[in-house]
Design a protein around this motif. Structure first.
Motif, PDB file in Angstrom:
ATOM      1  N   GLU A 175       0.277   8.025 -20.541  1.00  0.00           N
ATOM      2  CA  GLU A 175      -0.827   7.319 -21.211  1.00  0.00           C
ATOM      3  C   GLU A 175      -0.434   6.918 -22.633  1.00  0.00           C
ATOM      4  O   GLU A 175      -0.737   5.812 -23.081  1.00  0.00           O
ATOM      5  N   LYS A 176       0.244   7.816 -23.340  1.00  0.00           N
ATOM      6  CA  LYS A 176       0.642   7.526 -24.712  1.00  0.00           C
ATOM      7  C   LYS A 176       1.753   6.487 -24.767  1.00  0.00           C
ATOM      8  O   LYS A 176       1.713   5.553 -25.558  1.00  0.00           O
ATOM      9  N   ALA A 178       2.793   4.321 -22.440  1.00  0.00           N
ATOM     10  CA  ALA A 178       2.564   3.042 -21.765  1.00  0.00           C
ATOM     11  C   ALA A 178       1.994   1.993 -22.697  1.00  0.00           C
ATOM     12  O   ALA A 178       2.239   0.796 -22.523  1.00  0.00           O
ATOM     13  N   GLN A 179       1.242   2.409 -23.695  1.00  0.00           N
ATOM     14  CA  GLN A 179       0.605   1.452 -24.595  1.00  0.00           C
ATOM     15  C   GLN A 179       1.574   0.820 -25.588  1.00  0.00           C
ATOM     16  O   GLN A 179       1.210  -0.079 -26.332  1.00  0.00           O
ATOM     17  N   THR A 180       2.805   1.290 -25.588  1.00  0.00           N
ATOM     18  CA  THR A 180       3.850   0.713 -26.441  1.00  0.00           C
ATOM     19  C   THR A 180       4.846  -0.024 -25.553  1.00  0.00           C
ATOM     20  O   THR A 180       4.733  -0.020 -24.338  1.00  0.00           O
ATOM     21  N   ASP A 181       5.822  -0.657 -26.184  1.00  0.00           N
ATOM     22  CA  ASP A 181       6.906  -1.295 -25.439  1.00  0.00           C
ATOM     23  C   ASP A 181       8.179  -0.459 -25.496  1.00  0.00           C
ATOM     24  O   ASP A 181       9.271  -0.964 -25.229  1.00  0.00           O
ATOM     25  N   ALA A 204      -0.495   0.976 -16.630  1.00  0.00           N
ATOM     26  CA  ALA A 204      -1.235   1.404 -17.822  1.00  0.00           C
ATOM     27  C   ALA A 204      -0.825   0.633 -19.068  1.00  0.00           C
ATOM     28  O   ALA A 204      -1.409   0.832 -20.132  1.00  0.00           O
ATOM     29  N   SER A 205       0.157  -0.265 -18.936  1.00  0.00           N
ATOM     30  CA  SER A 205       0.684  -0.980 -20.093  1.00  0.00           C
ATOM     31  C   SER A 205      -0.040  -2.297 -20.311  1.00  0.00           C
ATOM     32  O   SER A 205      -0.847  -2.747 -19.493  1.00  0.00           O
ATOM     33  N   MET A 206       0.283  -2.947 -21.432  1.00  0.00           N
ATOM     34  CA  MET A 206      -0.286  -4.260 -21.737  1.00  0.00           C
ATOM     35  C   MET A 206       0.330  -5.346 -20.863  1.00  0.00           C
ATOM     36  O   MET A 206      -0.128  -6.483 -20.875  1.00  0.00           O
ATOM     37  N   HIS A 208       0.464  -5.170 -17.509  1.00  0.00           N
ATOM     38  CA  HIS A 208       0.090  -4.838 -16.131  1.00  0.00           C
ATOM     39  C   HIS A 208      -0.201  -6.060 -15.267  1.00  0.00           C
ATOM     40  O   HIS A 208      -0.127  -5.983 -14.049  1.00  0.00           O
TER      41      HIS A 208
END
Length: 468
Positions: A175-176, A178-181, A204-206, A208
């Motif tokens: 979760e933590k 995935a929100q980054t690249d 969960a990433s941007m 998706h």
């Protein structure tokens, strides 16, 4: 025959509205007019809700008395594009000049028409605008189809499950990260769910809604490595009969998952590192570099730190790929998840094979006491085979795993007890040998296969045969 499209004419001059409507009504089924640009948004919504969306708008550039700057037209053009980018806008003005026309096109207009117009000129411009609108709609449709296809392709066959503390830590890290690249390295024994983890990270990433592309590095022939990742041009080598797009380019905007990375030879590691550092690839036989925008996810069941120490893996590449490392626990390390997983796979395969089965308390206890060296993959395969072979209402676990589960702690078990040679069944002996090799090499299929003198393909066939 009239065109079925919808046109909206916006002009504060009633004579212009009448003239344009009378001309266009002869060729198009729906022609609406308004002298107030503040009505545009409402008309667009009304037509969209009636399943007759506006395709083309003829928009005056000046609505204030004595105004000739065209600023009002540019303002309303921007508003229209913000509301619906598929609508094609033709700007009209009685004070046209070349620079104004250029600025109109740059701002997003399809064309620029000077008033008074020649009828043939206006009809030609409107016909071109409808063609442009159709192209836009088709592109939008293809984009939605691509997103739907990506979603379907990016959805793994099984869910990524776990309620244990060990798996909750994995989910929290996903979760933590995935929100980054950030580049992610997934480690763990064979069968622990590394590809499912990669899918979970992507979903969960941007990114998706974009492509998830995967490649098993252990299955790629050395001479095809560059072609697989970077692509090639027709004629670049003997078998290059057509252009090929590489995985980096196919994953553009999305995620690229490189599995079994520890099997990559050193010479190819250098090429992969260069692509990641430069964020560019060049197809074999090509001269033009391609900028890449991907999220890199790698996985291995090898100990890459040890591989670096042994000179089998580049340290700089390891630093590049493991900004975040996610270690997947072996199933024996979170055995309290076995009932959850067993029930899930039972429901999945029972639906697939149209069976109605349950697991008895005794058989569930047997599953929980088994060490599962093949991890979740072995459990899934065992449940599937049991569903196929079981007779009656209860899942017959012993039909596929025999004494392994029903008597896992017995010293008389010829498969589990490496010192027991009270059997001459070749299948049992082979299963025991394959299992021992996997245990010795901590689940590394490549190393175990090499030790057994098997190819990777032959090894995988045996893993499938014995549910390992």
């Amino acid at each position: 025959m009239k065109h079925s499209g919808s046109i909206l004419i916006v002009d504060d001059n009633p004579d212009i509205l009448i003239a344009a409507r009378l001309l266009l009504k002869q060729h198009y089924q729906r022609v609406k007019t308004t002298d107030n640009p503040f009505d545009i948004a409402g008309i667009i919504n009304e037509q969209r809700n009636s399943d007759q969306p506006i395709d083309v708008i003829l928009l005056d550039m000046n609505f204030s008395q004595d105004s000739i700057s065209g600023k009002e037209g540019f303002y309303w053009l921007k508003k229209i594009i913000e509301q619906d980018a598929n609508i094609v806008v033709l700007l009209m003005t009685a004070y046209g000049d070349i620079q104004l026309a250029v600025d109109a096109i740059k701002a997003g207009a399809s064309d620029f028409i000077a008033k008074p117009w020649q009828n043939e000129q206006l009809l030609g411009a409107v016909a071109a605008a409808f063609s442009h609108a159709k192209d836009k709609q088709q592109v939008g449709k293809l984009t939605r189809q691509k997103q739907g296809l990506n979603q379907a392709l990016n959805t793994p066959n099984f869910k990524f499950l776990g309620q244990s503390n060990a798996m909750q830590q994995v989910f929290s890290t996903i979760e933590k990260a995935a929100q980054t690249d950030a580049n992610i390295l997934i480690t763990g024994e064979s069968g622990t769910g590394k590809e499912l983890t990669a899918h979970a990270i992507h979903q969960a990433s941007m990114r998706h809604n974009q492509t998830f592309m995967s490649l098993d590095m252990g299955a790629v022939a050395q001479n095809l490595f560059e072609s697989e990742l970077f692509g090639h041009k027709k004629g670049a080598f003997t078998d290059a009969k057509a252009d090929r797009i590489g995985k980096f380019e196919l994953a553009q905007g999305g995620s690229l998952f490189l599995d079994e990375l520890g099997n990559l030879p050193l010479e190819h590691q250098a090429k992969l590192l260069a692509a990641l550092q430069n964020r560019q690839v060049t197809p074999i036989g090509g001269s033009k570099t391609i900028d890449i925008d991907i999220r890199l996810i790698c996985a291995t069941n090898d100990n890459l730190e040890q591989a670096v120490a042994e000179g089998r893996f580049r340290q700089d590449l390891l630093y590049r790929i493991n900004t975040v490392e996610i270690r997947l626990p072996a199933l024996r390390e979170h055995s309290d998840d076995i009932p959850l997983l067993a029930d899930y796979y039972l429901n999945h395969f029972a639906q697939k094979y149209k069976r109605n089965l349950t697991i008895t308390t005794h058989d569930m206890a047997s599953l929980c006491h088994y060490s599962w060296p093949g991890n979740v993959r072995e459990l899934a395969h065992a449940i599937e085979r049991a569903v196929i072979l079981s007779e009656g209402e209860n899942l017959d676990v012993s039909s596929v795993v025999g004494n392994i589960t029903s008597n896992a702690n017995s010293t008389n078990n010829p498969i589990e007890n490496n010192n027991a040679y009270d059997t001459f069944d070749l299948d049992i002996l082979e299963q025991r040998t394959v299992r021992a090799a996997l245990t010795h090499y901590q689940g590394n299929v490549s190393h175990a296969a090499k030790a057994l003198g098997l190819t990777r393909g032959a090894m995988y066939r045996r893993l499938e045969k014995y549910g390992l």
